[in-house]
Design an enzyme around this catalytic site. Sequence first.
Site, PDB file in Angstrom:
ATOM      1  N   ASP A 297       0.536 -10.025   4.993  1.00 58.36           N
ATOM      2  CA  ASP A 297       0.442  -9.001   6.035  1.00 58.36           C
ATOM      3  C   ASP A 297       1.164  -9.557   7.253  1.00 58.36           C
ATOM      4  OD1 ASP A 297      -0.517  -6.812   7.722  1.00 58.36           O
ATOM      5  OD2 ASP A 297      -2.052  -6.492   6.203  1.00 58.36           O
ATOM      6  N   HIS A 331       4.346  -8.539   6.769  1.00 58.52           N
ATOM      7  CA  HIS A 331       4.695  -7.220   7.285  1.00 58.52           C
ATOM      8  C   HIS A 331       5.470  -7.311   8.589  1.00 58.52           C
ATOM      9  CE1 HIS A 331       1.326  -4.961   4.897  1.00 58.52           C
ATOM     10  NE2 HIS A 331       2.262  -5.478   4.144  1.00 58.52           N
TER      11      HIS A 331
END
Length: 488
Positions: A297, A331
Amino acid sequence: MKRTILMLFCLGALLGMSAQDQYAKYTQGLPFQMAAVKAPVIPELTMRLSDFGAKNDGSALCTDAFAKAIDQLYKAGGGHLVVPRGVWLTGPIVLRSNIDLHLEAGAVILFAADESLYPIVETSFEGLDTRRCQSPLSARGATNISITGNGVIDGNGQYWRPVKRSKVTDSHWKRLLAIEGSQEMKKDYWVPSAGYARGEQGANMNVPKAETEEEWQAVKRFLRPVMVSLIDCKNVLLQGVIFQNSPAWNLHPLMCQNIIIDNVLVRNPSYAQNGDALDLESCTNALIINSRFDAGDDGICLKSGKDKDGRRRGVPCANVVVDGCTVFAGHGGFVVGSEMSGGVRNIKVSNCQFVGTDVGLRFKSTRGRGGIVENIFIDGVSMTDIATYALTFNMYYGGKSVAEVLEDGDQPKVEAVPVTEETPIFRNIDIRNVICHNAGYAMEFNGLPEMPIDRITLKDINISTHHDATFQFCRNIKKENVNITILK
């Protein structure tokens, strides 16, 4: 002889001063006022975990040994708890003031895969006041604490995390489905237990529909914790250690003051759901330097609480220096938000590289957050192979990664609404000396019609990309020597 003793004394004093002032350069010449951040001073007393009956072969829990050693050190005024080479299987560890947890080379602290060891506690998760399982490694209200050395801290995250089918190989997926008690909760979505599935059904922002204690206990596996939780601590040092495989977020300093994160490696599998590497939330005076982040993430993320809970707390993330860091898969390389309801201000990012992240520089929020993000200075970032945007400002964040939004073709609602305390504000952000090679998209400015992104400086920016920049609902964008090369 007297002269020699005096020289040695002076040398010792200089060395001590050097150790305390080694971080002073990071707070000099900043475009905002920030006090020098110094490493915590830990008493010289040393104890070894092996002296408290712990076994280093991973065959038995060392939870009591850690607790006894930390308690004894604390009562003695503090010191260093040395973890020797070996695999030390344990339940939760709670640090206390004036203690350094030091991992020697070859030391692995492995947190046990057993939910019964992690009681449900009142805490904060994803910016909301809620209940979660106790973090494997935590401290609350402690002063002068550190985690140092050359070892590994492993959160056994695969025991806790769900997995999306699209993120793993066929053979990996088959192994997941074969785990006793696990299940495919919905098409192409695996969860580790029936209790996890019950918790996720009807959950709101990762908060389950549970009222009684029995209901909370029934969904316990769903309440997966951040691995390292440091709440309301002062004078913190994380140095040299590998932090990996967390149940949810990896490192989560919350409302801490004077924190240094130096030369650490923070890593999670690319498929790790909510597997952020570092979430610095509502902290003041922080250095994040010379470290590497490789996560499923966001990589380096600044936050300050979500919506009403974050505004009620009202503590911004302020006075932060990020320097000399590398972010691999994730991300976003450097990220602000989306939980920024208490505000984010006075941030300097320099000399960093993002290699293969989904996004390079990512600013995200949505209506309902409120909060002000301002005085962000980014100078000197190199990026390669960025899957989506080299730079994005998105005020319509809905929980998906940028790649997922692009794949699904999501279109935000852009009609203007009245400005309230729930309206997020992004302004006064200076970005310069950025080189990005091979991005999917150059830049995205996607502001709110009622509150455009305001006063952004882009200078000496060079991006090679497959798609050009887009600008919507933004104003006072100053561009100087911004070069976008469209790849064929």
